[in-house]
Design an enzyme around this catalytic site. Structure first.
Site, PDB file in Angstrom:
ATOM      1  N   GLU A 181      31.723  -9.030 -16.889  1.00 26.13           N
ATOM      2  CA  GLU A 181      31.074  -7.516 -16.847  1.00 26.13           C
ATOM      3  C   GLU A 181      29.785  -7.302 -16.478  1.00 26.13           C
ATOM      4  OE1 GLU A 181      32.869  -5.270 -20.432  1.00 26.13           O
ATOM      5  OE2 GLU A 181      34.925  -5.706 -19.527  1.00 26.13           O
ATOM      6  N   ASP A 201      26.714   3.768 -25.234  1.00 28.99           N
ATOM      7  CA  ASP A 201      26.199   2.737 -25.424  1.00 28.99           C
ATOM      8  C   ASP A 201      25.560   2.684 -26.564  1.00 28.99           C
ATOM      9  OD1 ASP A 201      26.656   0.133 -24.045  1.00 28.99           O
ATOM     10  OD2 ASP A 201      26.110   1.618 -22.116  1.00 28.99           O
ATOM     11  N   TYR A 250      40.911  -1.761 -21.068  1.00 24.33           N
ATOM     12  CA  TYR A 250      39.677  -2.122 -21.686  1.00 24.33           C
ATOM     13  C   TYR A 250      39.740  -1.737 -23.590  1.00 24.33           C
ATOM     14  CZ  TYR A 250      34.183  -2.589 -23.895  1.00 24.33           C
ATOM     15  OH  TYR A 250      33.295  -3.608 -24.641  1.00 24.33           O
TER      16      TYR A 250
END
Length: 265
Positions: free
Chosen positions: A49, A60, A175
């Site tokens: 990734e 994040d 994911y």
């Protein structure tokens, strides 16, 4: 058959789980990314990734935020990221590459132009964090028409309706975000991950990867027992941010080998 699907089928035939490391393109040095990707692939990474730097990476935590900031300070753009994939693909024809990022760079590039150039560069899948599945029919269709896998995130808070929708749209893998929060946050509860899998698998018929909170071989192996893939990002990004230019690829490769051994043991 896509490279991602072929990779999972090969691993599943051997009773193995996929190892998917994440790094931010252009970090920690602008000229190290291709070397880093090649080293990780040789060390046992099954899919890579590659993060597209963005100024406001809302999903994040501080580690990957800093990586984006460092890359942007070096002038790394989406076009340059595609160039890195092209250079990687010239030396590695087999390891799938997934671009992971946010909508703004894709929108500025132009969605159709991005998909066309991503395919030409050798990208295999795309995960746009802030493209919700309810609004992604056109983009997912565009990716699939060009042989690219649209990859989506699921979380512990995802409703059954969203899980079902992603099961219909996604290809390659899905994911699963194991924690409530941002990357690198919190303590991973592997029993909670195991408990979530039956509900997800009722709707998602492609491989399920798990990320967020995986920091070492022990947690990676525990997650791999209940999933098809382990995604590891913040721990790797934190490791390489402290390395000299000449040492980045070697240190990343050593880390990947350690995780790979834990998954295969």
């Amino acid at each position: 058959m896509s490279r991602i699907q072929a990779t999972f089928e090969r691993l599943q035939a051997g009773g193995r789980k996929a190892l998917i490391p994440y790094v931010t393109a252009g970090d920690p040095y602008a000229d190290v990314t291709v070397e880093l990707m090649l080293a990780m692939a040789r060390a046992g990474a099954d899919i890579i990734e590659l993060g597209v730097p963005f100024s406001d990476p809302m999903a994040d935590g501080p580690v990957i935020q800093r990586a984006s900031e460092r890359a942007l300070a070096k002038g790394i753009s989406l076009r340059q990221v595609l160039g890195m994939v092209r250079d990687f693909r010239a030396q590695d024809a087999d390891t799938p590459v997934v671009l992971m990022g946010y909508a703004n760079p894709v929108e500025r590039f132009g969605a159709q132009a991005f998909v066309t150039e991503a395919r030409a560069a050798g990208v295999d899948g795309v995960l746009v964090v802030d493209y919700p599945p309810e609004e992604s029919d056109a983009f997912a269709g565009m990716l699939k028409a060009n042989g690219l896998d649209p990859i989506f995130l699921l979380a512990p808070t995802s409703t059954d309706e969203r899980v079902q929708r992603i099961g219909e749209l996604a290809s390659g893998y899905v994911y699963y975000v194991s924690l409530k929060g941002v990357t690198g946050a919190g303590h991973l509860d592997t029993s909670a991950v195991a408990d979530a899998m039956p509900r997800l698998r009722a709707h998602v018929k492609i491989p399920l990867g798990v990320g967020f909170g995986i920091r070492d071989g022990k947690t990676a192996a525990a997650v791999a027992r209940v999933s098809d893939a382990v995604v590891i990002g913040s721990a790797l990004v934190q490791l390489i941010e402290a390395q000299t230019r000449d040492n980045v690829a070697n240190q990343a490769a050593a880390f990947i080998r350690e995780i790979r051994q834990a998954l295969d043991s």
